[in-house]
Design a protein around this motif. Sequence first.
Motif, short mmCIF file in Angstrom:
data_model
loop_
_atom_site.label_atom_id
_atom_site.label_comp_id
_atom_site.label_asym_id
_atom_site.label_seq_id
_atom_site.Cartn_x
_atom_site.Cartn_y
_atom_site.Cartn_z
N LYS A 183 42.27 44.41 40.46
CA LYS A 183 42.97 43.49 39.55
C LYS A 183 42.25 42.16 39.47
CE LYS A 183 47.37 42.06 40.56
NZ LYS A 183 47.46 40.59 40.50
N SER A 184 41.90 41.60 40.63
CA SER A 184 41.24 40.28 40.64
C SER A 184 39.91 40.34 39.89
CB SER A 184 40.95 39.84 42.08
OG SER A 184 42.15 39.61 42.76
N ARG A 205 38.59 38.53 36.16
CA ARG A 205 37.40 37.68 36.12
C ARG A 205 36.33 38.25 35.19
NH1 ARG A 205 40.40 36.90 40.57
NH2 ARG A 205 40.14 35.03 41.86
N THR A 215 47.53 35.23 38.30
CA THR A 215 46.08 35.06 38.27
C THR A 215 45.64 34.60 36.88
OG1 THR A 215 45.89 36.82 39.90
CG2 THR A 215 43.88 36.19 38.78
N ARG A 229 46.79 30.76 36.53
CA ARG A 229 46.09 29.72 37.29
C ARG A 229 44.63 29.63 36.85
NH1 ARG A 229 49.35 31.25 41.96
NH2 ARG A 229 51.29 30.06 41.82
N ARG A 271 49.62 23.19 42.37
CA ARG A 271 48.44 23.43 43.21
C ARG A 271 47.15 23.48 42.37
NH1 ARG A 271 49.46 28.87 46.15
NH2 ARG A 271 51.23 27.71 46.93
N LYS A 313 45.71 28.01 50.95
CA LYS A 313 44.80 29.15 51.08
C LYS A 313 44.94 29.98 49.81
CE LYS A 313 47.04 29.88 55.03
NZ LYS A 313 47.60 30.47 56.23
N SER A 314 44.25 29.58 48.75
CA SER A 314 44.45 30.27 47.48
C SER A 314 43.16 30.42 46.69
CB SER A 314 45.48 29.50 46.64
OG SER A 314 45.43 29.96 45.30
N ALA A 315 42.79 31.69 46.47
CA ALA A 315 41.61 31.98 45.65
C ALA A 315 41.86 31.61 44.19
CB ALA A 315 41.25 33.45 45.75
N GLN A 316 43.11 31.65 43.78
CA GLN A 316 43.41 31.29 42.39
C GLN A 316 43.13 29.82 42.16
OE1 GLN A 316 47.44 32.60 41.73
NE2 GLN A 316 46.85 34.76 41.67
N ARG A 328 39.42 35.23 48.92
CA ARG A 328 38.57 36.17 48.17
C ARG A 328 37.53 35.42 47.34
NH1 ARG A 328 43.10 39.54 45.42
NH2 ARG A 328 44.06 38.97 47.40
N ILE A 352 46.51 39.26 52.20
CA ILE A 352 47.79 38.65 51.80
C ILE A 352 48.63 39.59 50.94
CG2 ILE A 352 46.76 37.38 49.83
CD1 ILE A 352 49.51 36.01 52.14
N ASP A 353 48.00 40.32 50.01
CA ASP A 353 48.78 41.19 49.12
C ASP A 353 49.21 42.49 49.82
OD1 ASP A 353 48.55 39.33 47.12
OD2 ASP A 353 46.86 40.31 46.14
N GLU A 405 52.44 31.78 52.32
CA GLU A 405 52.13 31.95 50.89
C GLU A 405 52.96 33.09 50.26
OE1 GLU A 405 50.03 30.62 48.30
OE2 GLU A 405 50.44 28.94 49.62
N LYS A 409 54.94 34.33 45.97
CA LYS A 409 54.31 35.40 45.19
C LYS A 409 55.26 35.82 44.05
CE LYS A 409 50.48 35.55 47.43
NZ LYS A 409 49.27 35.08 46.79
C1 S3P Z 1 44.37 36.48 43.57
C2 S3P Z 1 44.57 35.66 44.64
C3 S3P Z 1 45.74 35.75 45.54
C4 S3P Z 1 46.42 37.11 45.41
C5 S3P Z 1 46.62 37.52 43.97
C6 S3P Z 1 45.30 37.59 43.24
C7 S3P Z 1 43.19 36.29 42.72
O1 S3P Z 1 46.66 34.75 45.15
O2 S3P Z 1 47.66 37.08 46.07
O3 S3P Z 1 47.26 38.78 43.89
O4 S3P Z 1 42.84 37.18 41.93
O5 S3P Z 1 42.55 35.22 42.85
P1 S3P Z 1 46.57 33.25 45.72
O6 S3P Z 1 45.38 32.61 45.16
O7 S3P Z 1 47.85 32.61 45.24
O8 S3P Z 1 46.54 33.39 47.21
#
Ligand code: S3P
Length: 431
Positions: free
Chosen positions: A23-24, A28, A96, A99, A127, A167-170, A195, A315-316, A339, A343
């Motif tokens: 999905k991520s 992208r 995703t 953000r 955030r 702690k967020s990749a988004q 991530r 996390i997921d 976190e 969700k």
């Molecule tokens: C994601 C980052 C994570 C994850 C989400 C997908 C992404 O969220 O839980 O399902 O694709 O960058 P957070 O950035 O809120 O931790």
Amino acid sequence: MSELKLTPKTSGIIGEIEVPGDKSISHRAIILGSLAKGKTKIRHFLNGEDCLRTVDAFRAMGVTIEQDGETIIINSEGADALEEPIIPLNFGNSGTTTRLMIGLLAGLPFFTTIFGDASLSKRPMDRVVNPLVEMNAAFTGREEGRLLPIAIEGQQLKGIDYILPVKSAQVKSAILLAGLFAEGKTKITEKTKTRNHTETMLGAFGADINVDGNTVSISNKQPLSATDFYVPGDISSAAFFLAGAAAKSNSHLVLKNVGLNPTRTGILDVLIEMGANLTIHNEKKVGGEIFGDITIQSGDLQAIEISGDIIPRLIDEIPIIALLATQASGKTIIRDAEELRVKETDRIAAVADVLSTLGANVTPTDDGLIIEGKTKLTGGKIKSYNDHRIAMMGAIASVFSDEEIIIDDISSVAISYPNFFTDFENITARN
Ligand code: S3P
């Protein structure tokens, strides 16, 4: 509402499947392919509702995106040619999309309004809004831009040097996408690595990006170049069947072409530490992303403690790990996972509710869960909380119960794994 009754599964989980695209990475690939001038072909794209929101957003900005099942062809004139969308963009349930697009739209020279469903409208956007405002972005939104709907008046952004407080990749990704259009350099440092798909894929699309430990820097020097992309299978989707097969006796399951990016493989570390019988083979690397096949057989599982730096790497997967812990001997303690409260739903509360309904010994804490096993689960009617990962966790629970489990609504599964129940039936078909 789409209710589902699941009958008990008595024999093991057996077979070979290929889970859908990550999905991520799918989000992208659409974003970067739309920003790059030329033709981008994406294979094994996740045809799930969240990723289709991202596709719709770029179509609304004038990008030609054709889809044939899991293959996507993007024809773009490049970032400079993106057009102002004439109607508000609906991001549905997708955090995703929201953000990452807030980061991108902040630096594009037009006006956009974005909104989402009831769950997304409760999720914190400050955030991303706060660092972007420091970069000169202009937003108007509910509760001063903390919540959707949000209106974005594109601005000339300036680079930032930012230490991620969450702690967020988004959040990291939103700032990196803004950095693509900002004057000067944008630098982001994270205390715990999340991530890294955005930085890896920006590199594959030719961006001027540099990664040094937990610090990423980007500058806007060169436009992205179109490139073909293969999306590995989503380890977060694979996790449901991995957990099922690890704990259900007489299981033997092969999952093909699963993404093995180290920032995502915390679930494999947990399975191995708990005593699962797991091997990885046929490893390959395409576009900077590693993937391979995973074989898993049932074993005797022991409880473990999960906290600290591993948390963003799984996390997921915490809902399915919690279910797994009900089948392990001893007390599993999960910490530092606050976190989960923000969700698609409050996943600490939802997991505790669902597993207690099924007779598990589970205690929610502020930042995690404590689960005592091993427990034979009962049947019962559970709520999915309209959250795909809670619904799939509920389905896998039926493997560990001798009674019927009813899930109130499984429609959310289409967010990340539209064929989940077909695959589930295939590998439990001998029951
Ligand atoms: C994601 C980052 C994570 C994850 C989400 C997908 C992404 O969220 O839980 O399902 O694709 O960058 P957070 O950035 O809120 O931790």
